[in-house]
Design an enzyme around this catalytic site. Structure first.
Site, PDB file in Angstrom:
ATOM      1  N   GLY A  46       0.820  -1.197   0.000  1.00  0.00           N
ATOM      2  CA  GLY A  46       0.000   0.000   0.000  1.00  0.00           C
ATOM      3  C   GLY A  46       0.859   1.254   0.000  1.00  0.00           C
ATOM      4  N   GLN A  51       3.024  10.000   1.116  1.00  0.00           N
ATOM      5  CA  GLN A  51       4.317   9.307   1.184  1.00  0.00           C
ATOM      6  C   GLN A  51       5.231   9.650   0.016  1.00  0.00           C
ATOM      7  OE1 GLN A  51       2.452   5.238   2.111  1.00  0.00           O
ATOM      8  NE2 GLN A  51       4.426   5.140   3.119  1.00  0.00           N
ATOM      9  N   CYS A  89       5.926  -0.120   7.051  1.00  0.00           N
ATOM     10  CA  CYS A  89       5.545   1.037   6.240  1.00  0.00           C
ATOM     11  C   CYS A  89       6.738   1.430   5.382  1.00  0.00           C
ATOM     12  CB  CYS A  89       5.165   2.190   7.171  1.00  0.00           C
ATOM     13  SG  CYS A  89       4.762   3.722   6.311  1.00  0.00           S
ATOM     14  N   LEU A  90       6.488   1.767   4.128  1.00  0.00           N
ATOM     15  CA  LEU A  90       7.589   2.136   3.234  1.00  0.00           C
ATOM     16  C   LEU A  90       8.280   3.418   3.703  1.00  0.00           C
ATOM     17  CD1 LEU A  90       6.035   1.324  -0.262  1.00  0.00           C
ATOM     18  CD2 LEU A  90       7.649  -0.052   1.065  1.00  0.00           C
ATOM     19  N   HIS A 131      -4.225   1.397   7.661  1.00  0.00           N
ATOM     20  CA  HIS A 131      -2.879   1.992   7.664  1.00  0.00           C
ATOM     21  C   HIS A 131      -2.791   3.151   6.663  1.00  0.00           C
ATOM     22  CE1 HIS A 131       1.674   1.531   7.760  1.00  0.00           C
ATOM     23  NE2 HIS A 131       1.491   2.282   6.678  1.00  0.00           N
ATOM     24  N   GLU A 132      -3.271   2.896   5.444  1.00  0.00           N
ATOM     25  CA  GLU A 132      -3.141   3.917   4.396  1.00  0.00           C
ATOM     26  C   GLU A 132      -4.064   5.105   4.652  1.00  0.00           C
ATOM     27  OE1 GLU A 132      -0.594   3.620   2.705  1.00  0.00           O
ATOM     28  OE2 GLU A 132      -0.280   1.477   3.038  1.00  0.00           O
ATOM     29  N   HIS A 135      -2.503   7.482   7.002  1.00  0.00           N
ATOM     30  CA  HIS A 135      -1.497   8.365   6.394  1.00  0.00           C
ATOM     31  C   HIS A 135      -2.107   9.699   5.947  1.00  0.00           C
ATOM     32  CE1 HIS A 135       2.366   6.373   6.141  1.00  0.00           C
ATOM     33  NE2 HIS A 135       1.851   5.267   5.662  1.00  0.00           N
TER      34      HIS A 135
END
Ligand code: NI
Length: 157
Positions: A46, A51, A89-90, A131-132, A135
């Site tokens: 995701g 991000q 997480c990226l 999660h997304e 963000h």
């Protein structure tokens, strides 16, 4: 199609609230394409627009590698159950933590054609949606983790 630079924790853009998308134009579609490219390039499941430094309420998710999902202005309207597990997480490369999330969510959003959609997810998909969506409000999993953020073991990938 392009891979964009992923912003890492410490970059203040990750802590800002993203703006609602009012219309989808050529530039938006290019952004979505780039978000998928960037996510797949980093083996993520995701990615949220902030991000890559864009404060728009757009999320891309693909938990199987074969089910790309675009959520514009996503809003979780129902959740139930609970799951506790490692989350990464990226924007926090090489790190993870134990995070408890709902095991089921229902989410309303808009697709790339700005048509309203409703998506339901269980397990990993429910986790990814939560999660997304977080963000987009400047929330990182560190904020809600059950334990400390730690280095991922090499074997775990
Ligand atoms: Ni993330």
């Amino acid at each position: 199609m392009a891979i964009r630079k992923i912003r890492f924790e410490g970059d203040e853009v990750l802590r800002k609230k993203s703006k609602e998308v009012k219309e989808v134009n050529e530039k938006t579609l290019e952004l979505i394409d780039d978000m998928f490219d960037t996510m797949y390039d980093s083996y993520g499941v995701g990615l949220a627009a902030p991000q890559i430094g864009i404060l728009k309420r757009i999320v891309v998710i693909d938990v199987t590698g074969e089910d790309p999902i675009v959520l514009i202005n996503p809003e979780i309207i129902e959740k139930s159950g609970s799951q506790t597990g490692e989350e990464g997480c990226l924007s926090l490369p090489g790190k993870s933590a134990i995070v408890t999330r709902p095991d089921y969510v229902k989410c309303k959003a808009f697709n790339e054609a700005m048509e309203p959609i409703v998506i339901e997810g269980e397990g990993l998909l429910a986790r990814a949606i939560c999660h997304e969506t977080d963000h987009l409000d400047g929330i990182l999993y560190r904020d809600i983790a059950d334990g400390p953020v730690h280095d991922v073991e090499m074997e775990e990938e």
